[in-house]
Design a protein around this motif. Structure first.
Motif, PDB file in Angstrom:
ATOM      1  N   LEU A 162      50.690  32.584  35.862  1.00 40.49           N
ATOM      2  CA  LEU A 162      50.483  32.034  34.553  1.00 40.49           C
ATOM      3  C   LEU A 162      48.991  32.208  34.242  1.00 40.49           C
ATOM      4  O   LEU A 162      48.194  31.327  33.964  1.00 40.49           O
ATOM      5  CB  LEU A 162      50.753  30.386  34.725  1.00 40.49           C
ATOM      6  CG  LEU A 162      51.881  30.168  35.384  1.00 40.49           C
ATOM      7  CD1 LEU A 162      52.114  28.539  35.831  1.00 40.49           C
ATOM      8  CD2 LEU A 162      53.208  30.672  34.736  1.00 40.49           C
ATOM      9  N   CYS A 163      48.767  33.454  33.849  1.00 37.80           N
ATOM     10  CA  CYS A 163      47.183  33.949  33.522  1.00 37.80           C
ATOM     11  C   CYS A 163      46.772  33.478  32.507  1.00 37.80           C
ATOM     12  O   CYS A 163      45.632  32.880  32.420  1.00 37.80           O
ATOM     13  CB  CYS A 163      47.187  35.465  33.497  1.00 37.80           C
ATOM     14  SG  CYS A 163      47.870  36.116  34.995  1.00 37.80           S
ATOM     15  N   GLU A 164      47.735  33.080  31.459  1.00 46.04           N
ATOM     16  CA  GLU A 164      47.097  32.491  30.117  1.00 46.04           C
ATOM     17  C   GLU A 164      46.387  31.280  30.237  1.00 46.04           C
ATOM     18  O   GLU A 164      45.419  31.197  29.632  1.00 46.04           O
ATOM     19  CB  GLU A 164      48.296  32.522  29.080  1.00 46.04           C
ATOM     20  CG  GLU A 164      48.770  33.819  28.629  1.00 46.04           C
ATOM     21  CD  GLU A 164      47.762  34.888  27.922  1.00 46.04           C
ATOM     22  OE1 GLU A 164      46.842  34.361  27.637  1.00 46.04           O
ATOM     23  OE2 GLU A 164      47.939  36.073  28.026  1.00 46.04           O
ATOM     24  N   SER A 165      46.912  30.611  31.206  1.00 49.41           N
ATOM     25  CA  SER A 165      46.397  29.165  31.402  1.00 49.41           C
ATOM     26  C   SER A 165      45.395  29.014  32.650  1.00 49.41           C
ATOM     27  O   SER A 165      45.204  27.973  33.001  1.00 49.41           O
ATOM     28  CB  SER A 165      47.505  27.945  31.306  1.00 49.41           C
ATOM     29  OG  SER A 165      48.478  28.581  32.410  1.00 49.41           O
ATOM     30  N   CYS A 166      45.392  30.059  33.152  1.00 49.98           N
ATOM     31  CA  CYS A 166      44.591  30.266  34.620  1.00 49.98           C
ATOM     32  C   CYS A 166      42.952  29.959  34.042  1.00 49.98           C
ATOM     33  O   CYS A 166      42.408  30.494  33.370  1.00 49.98           O
ATOM     34  CB  CYS A 166      44.785  31.536  35.033  1.00 49.98           C
ATOM     35  SG  CYS A 166      43.636  31.843  36.662  1.00 49.98           S
ATOM     36  N   PRO A 167      42.671  28.873  34.792  1.00 48.75           N
ATOM     37  CA  PRO A 167      40.909  28.397  34.618  1.00 48.75           C
ATOM     38  C   PRO A 167      40.027  29.489  35.155  1.00 48.75           C
ATOM     39  O   PRO A 167      38.944  29.470  34.644  1.00 48.75           O
ATOM     40  CB  PRO A 167      40.706  27.226  35.425  1.00 48.75           C
ATOM     41  CG  PRO A 167      41.794  27.281  36.470  1.00 48.75           C
ATOM     42  CD  PRO A 167      42.851  27.927  35.848  1.00 48.75           C
ATOM     43  N   PHE A 227      37.035  36.056  34.629  1.00 49.27           N
ATOM     44  CA  PHE A 227      36.586  36.964  35.428  1.00 49.27           C
ATOM     45  C   PHE A 227      37.521  37.623  36.540  1.00 49.27           C
ATOM     46  O   PHE A 227      37.060  37.906  37.633  1.00 49.27           O
ATOM     47  CB  PHE A 227      35.321  36.430  36.301  1.00 49.27           C
ATOM     48  CG  PHE A 227      35.609  35.150  36.953  1.00 49.27           C
ATOM     49  CD1 PHE A 227      36.074  35.254  38.302  1.00 49.27           C
ATOM     50  CD2 PHE A 227      35.129  33.935  36.376  1.00 49.27           C
ATOM     51  CE1 PHE A 227      36.110  33.709  39.085  1.00 49.27           C
ATOM     52  CE2 PHE A 227      35.395  32.749  37.092  1.00 49.27           C
ATOM     53  CZ  PHE A 227      35.943  32.669  38.276  1.00 49.27           C
ATOM     54  N   CYS A 228      38.885  37.552  36.166  1.00 48.54           N
ATOM     55  CA  CYS A 228      39.612  38.263  36.882  1.00 48.54           C
ATOM     56  C   CYS A 228      40.207  39.564  36.463  1.00 48.54           C
ATOM     57  O   CYS A 228      40.733  39.858  35.625  1.00 48.54           O
ATOM     58  CB  CYS A 228      41.048  37.260  36.917  1.00 48.54           C
ATOM     59  SG  CYS A 228      42.557  38.115  37.807  1.00 48.54           S
ATOM     60  N   LEU A 229      39.583  40.357  37.684  1.00 51.53           N
ATOM     61  CA  LEU A 229      39.917  41.729  37.006  1.00 51.53           C
ATOM     62  C   LEU A 229      41.335  42.185  36.988  1.00 51.53           C
ATOM     63  O   LEU A 229      41.590  43.164  36.134  1.00 51.53           O
ATOM     64  CB  LEU A 229      39.341  42.655  38.226  1.00 51.53           C
ATOM     65  CG  LEU A 229      37.598  42.688  38.408  1.00 51.53           C
ATOM     66  CD1 LEU A 229      37.146  43.398  39.465  1.00 51.53           C
ATOM     67  CD2 LEU A 229      36.982  43.005  37.012  1.00 51.53           C
ATOM     68  N   VAL A 247      49.262  28.195  40.061  1.00 58.39           N
ATOM     69  CA  VAL A 247      49.080  28.979  38.632  1.00 58.39           C
ATOM     70  C   VAL A 247      49.257  30.712  38.944  1.00 58.39           C
ATOM     71  O   VAL A 247      50.025  31.457  38.589  1.00 58.39           O
ATOM     72  CB  VAL A 247      47.640  28.627  38.150  1.00 58.39           C
ATOM     73  CG1 VAL A 247      47.383  29.556  36.887  1.00 58.39           C
ATOM     74  CG2 VAL A 247      47.539  27.397  37.999  1.00 58.39           C
ATOM     75  N   CYS A 248      48.498  30.916  39.972  1.00 61.53           N
ATOM     76  CA  CYS A 248      48.609  32.490  40.336  1.00 61.53           C
ATOM     77  C   CYS A 248      49.717  32.816  41.509  1.00 61.53           C
ATOM     78  O   CYS A 248      49.589  32.966  42.411  1.00 61.53           O
ATOM     79  CB  CYS A 248      47.216  32.864  41.140  1.00 61.53           C
ATOM     80  SG  CYS A 248      46.785  34.491  41.198  1.00 61.53           S
ATOM     81  N   LEU A 249      50.945  32.520  40.680  1.00 56.99           N
ATOM     82  CA  LEU A 249      52.201  32.472  41.403  1.00 56.99           C
ATOM     83  C   LEU A 249      52.276  34.071  42.059  1.00 56.99           C
ATOM     84  O   LEU A 249      52.042  34.892  41.275  1.00 56.99           O
ATOM     85  CB  LEU A 249      53.191  32.156  40.800  1.00 56.99           C
ATOM     86  CG  LEU A 249      53.197  30.749  39.923  1.00 56.99           C
ATOM     87  CD1 LEU A 249      54.287  30.526  38.849  1.00 56.99           C
ATOM     88  CD2 LEU A 249      53.343  29.590  41.214  1.00 56.99           C
TER      89      LEU A 249
END
Ligand code: SF4
Length: 311
Positions: free
Chosen positions: A158-163, A167-169, A151-153
């Motif tokens: 793929l931030c929109e679908s990131c769980p 809380f990701c700055l 996800v965090c390639l």
């Protein structure tokens, strides 16, 4: 095996390795040459040599049992912070954070850390330590690494679908494509001529006793700008009749190791004149028996091509 290599590539190597070496005792009882031959194609051969040395130590000093403390693991050859933490959490469920490139990228983004220096490394570790669940540290570590892998390639996460996007700055500040900052790769390019010197169905090769390729067999190389005939004389003795004996050239290949990218241009020379004698540790190996000797994988591919063109 997974260091610097993707899972898909490793699977057949891993299966083959486990078939031959189902436990530590089997590794310790093997011959180093066989260990290196089975490792061929994975590169970074010091890892294979370290597994072998560690297995022998475990058999000799620890009754065949892998130590279950971080400090004792670190004393084994080839086990650094990352591997010790991975073993402690995955094998023994102990709360040690595993910081691989994927985990580092995820946390760098979550905390919006642009720099990648030693202090940042410590901060990432401290950050990951807090949420480590007791007895499930292995699953937690795997989850973080997998989040980075799927996800965090590194490019286009793929931030929109990131769980964890709430809380990701980096996501909140739209910095995800700028973190971590790119560091120059530092790869050094080299160009060389690889000499396949053939005499009576034998090929000149040398076993490296120490250094980067210790335990492996290498073929003679010279810089791309080097004078081939003079170099051949140097490798096999001045009495060799190397003149006019170029048989053919083979496909150029690239050898990647540590920080180097070495472009190899293989040339096949027949040197079966009188007085051929190798010096400085060079030996003649029968071309038909070359599979018995461990070579770096790019050399192996070149040797396979040599044999195919000889048929
Ligand atoms: Fe990575 Fe985006 Fe998830 Fe942040 S929100 S952890 S940048 S994938």
């Amino acid at each position: 095996m997974l260091q610097q290599t993707v899972v898909k590539t490793v699977i057949p190597f891993f299966k083959r390795w486990l078939r031959r070496f189902p436990d530590v005792a089997a590794i310790a009882a093997a011959d180093e040459r066989e260990i290196l031959t089975l490792w061929e194609g994975l590169g970074y051969y010091s890892r294979a040599r370290n597994i072998y040395r560690a297995a022998r130590l475990i058999m000799r000093q620890r009754d065949g049992r892998l130590p279950d403390s971080y400090d004792a693991l670190r004393e084994l050859p080839g086990i650094g912070e990352y591997t010790a933490a991975a073993i402690m959490s995955l094998a023994f469920g102990k709360p040690y954070p595993v910081v691989d490139a994927n985990a580092r990228r995820v946390v760098s983004r979550v905390l919006a850390l642009k720099k990648q220096d030693i202090r940042v490394k410590r901060r990432i570790k401290t950050f990951l330590k807090k949420p480590l669940p007791p007895r499930k540290a292995g699953a937690f570590n795997e989850a973080i690494m997998e989040l980075g892998q799927t996800v965090c390639l590194s490019r286009k996460p793929l931030c929109e679908s990131c769980p964890i996007n709430t809380f990701c700055l980096a996501f909140q500040r739209n910095l995800q494509n700028l973190i971590p900052s790119k560091i120059a790769s530092g790869t050094i390019q080299k160009r060389s001529i690889l000499l396949l010197l053939i005499a009576n169905d034998k090929i000149l090769a040398r076993r490296k006793e120490s250094g980067l390729f210790a335990g492996l067999w290498l073929l003679p190389t010279i810089p791309d700008s080097g004078r081939i005939k003079a170099a051949i004389g140097g490798f096999i003795g001045s009495a060799a009749k190397a003149e006019d004996s170029l048989l053919r050239t083979l496909r150029p290949r690239t050898h990647h190791y540590t920080r180097y990218s070495q472009r190899l241009k293989p040339v096949v020379y027949n040197v079966s004149g009188k007085g051929v004698h190798p010096g400085d540790g060079w030996r003649w190996l029968k071309v038909g028996e070359i599979d018995r000797y461990p070579f770096p994988s790019v050399y192996r591919r070149i040797l396979d091509e040599l044999r195919a063109t000889q048929r």
